[in-house]
Design a protein around this motif. Structure first.
Motif, mmCIF file in Angstrom:
data_model
loop_
_atom_site.group_PDB
_atom_site.id
_atom_site.type_symbol
_atom_site.label_atom_id
_atom_site.label_comp_id
_atom_site.label_asym_id
_atom_site.label_seq_id
_atom_site.Cartn_x
_atom_site.Cartn_y
_atom_site.Cartn_z
ATOM 1 N N SER A 164 -95.551 45.297 29.233
ATOM 2 C CA SER A 164 -95.013 46.088 28.114
ATOM 3 C C SER A 164 -94.741 47.515 28.576
ATOM 4 N N LEU A 165 -95.680 48.078 29.329
ATOM 5 C CA LEU A 165 -95.522 49.455 29.823
ATOM 6 C C LEU A 165 -94.264 49.577 30.667
ATOM 7 N N LEU A 166 -94.041 48.568 31.536
ATOM 8 C CA LEU A 166 -92.870 48.633 32.405
ATOM 9 C C LEU A 166 -91.589 48.478 31.598
ATOM 10 N N ALA A 167 -91.637 47.661 30.530
ATOM 11 C CA ALA A 167 -90.456 47.523 29.669
ATOM 12 C C ALA A 167 -90.120 48.871 29.033
ATOM 13 N N VAL A 168 -91.137 49.561 28.537
ATOM 14 C CA VAL A 168 -90.922 50.872 27.920
ATOM 15 C C VAL A 168 -90.403 51.849 28.970
ATOM 16 N N ALA A 169 -90.985 51.796 30.187
ATOM 17 C CA ALA A 169 -90.561 52.700 31.250
ATOM 18 C C ALA A 169 -89.101 52.487 31.591
ATOM 19 N N ALA A 170 -88.681 51.201 31.646
ATOM 20 C CA ALA A 170 -87.281 50.916 31.965
ATOM 21 C C ALA A 170 -86.370 51.410 30.846
ATOM 22 N N ALA A 171 -86.817 51.236 29.593
ATOM 23 C CA ALA A 171 -85.998 51.694 28.463
ATOM 24 C C ALA A 171 -85.855 53.209 28.492
ATOM 25 N N ALA A 172 -86.886 53.902 28.971
ATOM 26 C CA ALA A 172 -86.851 55.362 28.983
ATOM 27 C C ALA A 172 -85.835 55.906 29.976
ATOM 28 N N THR A 173 -85.449 55.096 30.967
ATOM 29 C CA THR A 173 -84.527 55.610 31.986
ATOM 30 C C THR A 173 -83.076 55.530 31.538
ATOM 31 N N VAL A 174 -82.808 54.831 30.446
ATOM 32 C CA VAL A 174 -81.414 54.688 30.002
ATOM 33 C C VAL A 174 -80.879 56.066 29.640
ATOM 34 N N GLY A 175 -79.706 56.406 30.188
ATOM 35 C CA GLY A 175 -79.076 57.676 29.866
ATOM 36 C C GLY A 175 -79.384 58.784 30.852
#
Lengths: 323, 329
Positions: free
Chosen positions: B123-134
């Motif tokens: 879950s943490l890695l999913a959030v981390a990946a989402a944070a890099t968008v943009g």
């Protein structure tokens, strides 16, 4: 192969001391193997490499041919293994006819017949599961699908193995998903486990084939280096027992924990299928899982094993002189 | 201050995710990893292809996170977030189906049953990946120009990931445990290297006819190599025993065996562990012995010719180990 094995033992003993490579015990004089010439209700006539041999019966003599049978039910041409009584090579104590074993991984299924791959480049076997014993097989082998392991004893019939009884409980996962043995720190030269048997002659012309009477064992932890020239790759896995790596020619001291018979047998082959299985033997003695060695038919009988049982609990010692 | 920290946190995720994806892909490519982890949800024949496909996808995403810019880069970041989110769902399903199954995230290392920590990590890695968008820079640009803030954030996050990873304990256990020498599989090259470096080999180099061994076999901790040899016009077998592991000083032994009679002509390299029966209780070390011999003016025995010739069992009356002990090399 036996000559090279003898040389290897000689050289090993020259470097590490005589205890590291003990001299193998010759095949016991109580064991005979050959082809049935005639079987009557009072005498069995067998064609063996030493000529024709006759065996009388006692009241307790038992005959096995897929099950207990009467002596007259043995047929001329049957491959027979005879264990003589203690008095000498005159009276038969137990006789097994057409005994066959299928150990390996299932590669195909058609109706009531299975294709078994015994590993180590050996020819594939066709195993027929007669309706009469299919229930018994299914209890110990619930998954008769490709990829799962199979081990049963039966009889040869037209080049096929007719299963008579299962000799192991099938692991609940296919061979590819077998868990690996966790690394061991402890190692002892004496290991307990079970010993099984295999037929180096595939039940064919045992009175002429010199392989039929070889005293020896196939070993499940053969060192891959130095085994390349032999036909068939030793496709073994890491056995679940911490077995020392050896090559053909090494000598194993084996003890049957039930009968307390001992023998020194040379390693003659790779027992790939026995490294895949990690099972218990429901006989007497210590209960340790894992297969130590797969003895040839005659060595197994000489060590007090019953072919139809398929295994006995054993203790193995590989001397490792570090002088 | 806060927006800078947030920016650094977002930027650090790119190289970190790429590194984790590459590690996971490499671990899944190992043959032992086939069909482990979430692949248990699939039928047997599809497990291996599925593991390989996951491995390829992870490698491709890692490369894209590091290098791709513009729309392609954005797509890779979104896809990474989706992959991790889907993996959380798959892990939950796999855990329900088989509570003993490992996650297989790092191939054969991830054999511990799927637990809360594994789920939290995904879950943490999913959030981390989402944070890099943009984000503007690519992962490679971030990694090539690191700042102190980046380092601090990376350290904190690595610590968090280590706490959430059951694989570390497994890896430590594997690194700490060494199989006993009798069970260890060792390549032929390694044995040969040890043999060729030994004094015993150099001593016998002149006796051997060919440089390749005639046969090789194994006996527990020892690997044996037999060479054809010629000594004083007689065919001999030169048999070397090379120890797997253990101290190098006693690692190689050899015997010369006459081909016709089968008698042992000479033996090399065995070192006794027994005390002698009379004084001196221990034999001197070979260098000391050579020095002493020189000082006494004998000087006949050089290291290379220390082999004790034993035709017909010389050294009688000594214990077994001592008889073989002369030529300590």
């Amino acid at each position: 192969m036996t000559d090279s094995g003898r040389d290897r033992r000689r050289f090993t003993a020259a470097v590490l001391g005589a205890e590291s490579a003990p001299e193998p015990t010759p095949v016991h004089h109580r064991v005979a193997r050959g082809v049935v010439v005639d079987a009557t209700s009072y005498m069995l006539c067998l064609a063996t490499p030493e000529g024709e041999e006759r065996f009388l019966y006692e009241r307790v003599t038992s005959f096995w041919r897929g099950g207990e049978v009467r002596p007259a039910e043995l047929r001329p041409g049957d491959d027979a293994v005879v264990l003589c009584s203690h008095d000498g090579r005159l009276v038969a104590e137990r006789v097994w006819a057409q005994a066959a074993r299928a150990t390996g991984v299932i590669t195909g299924r058609e109706g009531d017949s299975l294709q078994i791959d015994p590993g180590h480049g050996r020819p594939r076997l066709t195993v027929v599961l007669p309706y009469r014993i299919s229930g018994r097989i299914a209890v110990r082998h619930p998954n008769l699908e490709p990829g799962y392991l199979f081990d049963a004893v039966g009889t040869w019939r037209d080049g096929e193995v007719w299963a008579a009884r299962p000799v192991t409980t099938q692991p609940p996962y296919p061979l590819n998903s077998t868990p690996r043995r966790p690394p061991t720190r402890q190692y002892s030269t004496t290991v307990t486990g079970i010993a099984t048997w295999y037929d180096p002659a595939w039940g064919r012309s045992s009175h002429l084939n010199p392989r039929a009477l070889v005293a020896g064992a196939a070993y499940p932890a053969l060192d891959p280096v130095g085994h390349e020239g032999v036909p068939g790759e030793c496709d073994r896995r890491t056995s679940c027992v911490p077995l020392p790596l050896l090559s053909t020619g090494a000598a194993l001291s084996l003890r049957n924990d039930c009968t307390r018979d001992t023998a020194v047998v040379p390693v003659v082959d790779c027992a790939a299928a026995d490294s895949w299985l990690c099972d218990l033997c429901p006989s007497c003695g210590s209960q340790s899982a894992g297969r130590l060695a797969s003895l040839t038919m005659t060595s197994f009988v000489a060590l007090g094993g019953r072919l139809e049982a398929g295994c006995f609990n054993a203790t193995m010692t590989v001397a490792n002189q570090e002088g | 201050m806060f927006p800078e920290v947030l920016e650094a946190v977002r930027e650090v995720q790119l190289p970190l995710l790429a590194a984790l994806l590459l590690l996971g892909a490499a671990a899944k490519a190992a043959p032992q990893a086939a069909g482990t982890g979430v692949a248990v949800l699939l039928p047997e024949r599809l497990r291996r292809p599925a593991t390989l496909a996951t491995c390829l996808l992870e490698a491709a995403l890692a490369v894209a996170l590091l290098t791709a810019t513009g729309l392609l880069g954005e797509a890779a970041r979104v896809l990474t977030a989706v992959v991790f989110a889907v993996s959380v769902v798959l892990l939950l399903v796999a855990r329900r189906r088989d509570p003993e199954a490992g996650c297989g995230c790092f191939g054969g290392l991830s054999q511990a049953p799927i637990g809360r920590r594994t789920l939290a990590r995904a879950s943490l890695l999913a959030v981390a990946a989402a944070a890099t968008v943009g984000l503007a820079p690519t992962g490679w640009e971030v990694a090539s120009a690191p700042t102190a803030l980046h380092g601090a954030v990376l350290g904190a996050e690595l610590l968090l990931l280590a706490l959430l990873s059951p694989e570390l304990r497994e890896a430590a256990a594997r690194a700490a445990t060494r199989e006993p020498c009798a069970l260890r599989e060792v390549s032929e090259r390694r044995t040969t290297r040890r043999l060729h470096r030994s004094e015993v080999w150099r001593t016998n180099a002149k006796v051997m006819i060919r440089s390749r061994p005639e046969e090789t076999w194994r006996h527990g901790c020892w690997r044996f190599l037999r060479y054809d040899g010629l000594r004083h016009g007689h065919r001999v077998d030169v048999v070397y025993a090379v120890r797997i592991g253990g101290p190098g000083r006693t690692g190689v032994r050899a015997v010369l065996v006459d081909r016709e009679s089968g008698t042992v002509i000479a033996s090399f390299g065995a070192v006794t562990t027994l005390d002698l029966q009379g004084p001196p209780r221990r034999l001197p070390r070979p260098r000391q012995a050579a020095k002493r011999d020189e000082a006494e003016g004998r000087g006949g025995a050089k290291a290379g010719t220390l082999a004790k010739e034993s035709p017909g069992g010389s050294g009688r009356g000594l214990p077994d180990g001592v008889r073989a002990s002369g030529p300590v090399v």
